[in-house]
Write an enzyme that holds these catalytic residues in place. Structure first.
Site, short mmCIF file in Angstrom:
data_model
loop_
_atom_site.label_atom_id
_atom_site.label_comp_id
_atom_site.label_asym_id
_atom_site.label_seq_id
_atom_site.Cartn_x
_atom_site.Cartn_y
_atom_site.Cartn_z
N TYR A 111 0.87 -1.17 0.00
CA TYR A 111 0.00 0.00 0.00
C TYR A 111 0.91 1.23 0.00
O TYR A 111 1.44 1.64 1.03
CB TYR A 111 -0.91 -0.02 1.23
N ASP A 150 -2.41 -1.25 -3.92
CA ASP A 150 -2.77 0.12 -4.25
C ASP A 150 -1.48 0.92 -4.32
O ASP A 150 -0.86 1.23 -3.31
CB ASP A 150 -3.69 0.66 -3.15
#
Length: 251
Positions: A111, A150
């Site tokens: 992330y 992400d």
């Protein structure tokens, strides 16, 4: 996983796992029957929930700051090893990376830090990107790497609805786009673009403003990147439930 010719993986920024649980997460998780599931922005510690992930091996990397960031991975097959972070103290207190080692590849759930409003964290983001690229490069020298997560950047103009008006906004600055270009040039493939080089409107994130989701005014910021020597193993890459990305690799 060991007896199947294909390995099915799923990646999802859940924006708070506990909240997501109340919206049918486990039904989707169980129906999908994935071999490896990577979650980002879980915003919790494992002890804060009483969830049953069946026969999956669980790996949680939570941020020191409560209710912030964090990642989790669930794997049917127990990996040879697992690590949290990239071994750099200033980067490893936000729970952003989990690495699992299997016989034939490394799996990295990540992330990436957001550059934030007015790009106040852009300088740190640039440092993080360089260190992450070096970390991945070290793994890639040993065996192929699969990166999911992400990455908080739309790489090219095709990857967001309004590129011209976002060039100075977090996630589409020339600096951020330049870093993912360098990462890919280090020996990695954007698996979605490998399969769908010209597909427009393939977004994984939408603003909550102006009915952006219903109008598909979005960004593609979630990825599966794989070592180039795995390109021939990419059997399928798709988006399900709008923001959930999946990949199938042939064994």
């Amino acid at each position: 996983m060991a007896n199947d010719k294909n390995i099915r993986m799923m990646s999802w920024n859940v924006n708070g796992l506990r909240a997501c649980m109340g919206k049918g997460f486990m039904d989707f998780f169980n129906e999908g029957d994935f071999d490896i599931v990577g979650l980002q922005e879980i915003k919790m510690n494992k002890e804060q929930g009483n969830f049953d992930f069946g026969g999956y091996h669980e790996y949680w990397n939570s941020a020191v700051r409560k209710g912030y960031s964090g990642t989790a991975v669930f794997s049917k097959k127990e990996p040879l090893s697992h690590t949290y972070g990239m071994g750099i103290a200033r980067h490893d207190n936000e729970g952003r990376i989990i690495t699992l080692e299997y016989e034939t590849f490394y799996y990295v759930n990540v992330y990436t830090p957001n550059s934030q409003h007015e790009l106040k964290r852009l300088d740190y983001r640039m440092e993080w990107e360089d260190d992450f690229r070096a970390y991945i490069g070290g793994l890639n020298k040993v065996k192929p790497v699969v990166i999911c997560g992400d990455l908080n950047v739309a790489h090219k103009e095709i990857d967001l609805k309004n590129p011209k008006t976002n060039t100075k906004n977090p996630g589409f600055t020339k600096e951020e786009r330049g870093k993912i270009t360098l990462l890919l040039e280090s020996g990695l493939t954007d698996s979605y673009r490998h399969i769908n080089p010209d597909k427009e409107g393939a977004y994984t994130w939408w603003s909550f403003r102006s009915a952006a989701r219903s109008r598909n005014i979005g960004w593609r910021i979630d990825y599966f990147l794989v070592s180039e020597r795995l390109n021939e193993n990419i059997a399928d890459v798709s988006t399900v439930r709008l923001w959930v990305r999946t990949i199938v690799l042939s064994a």
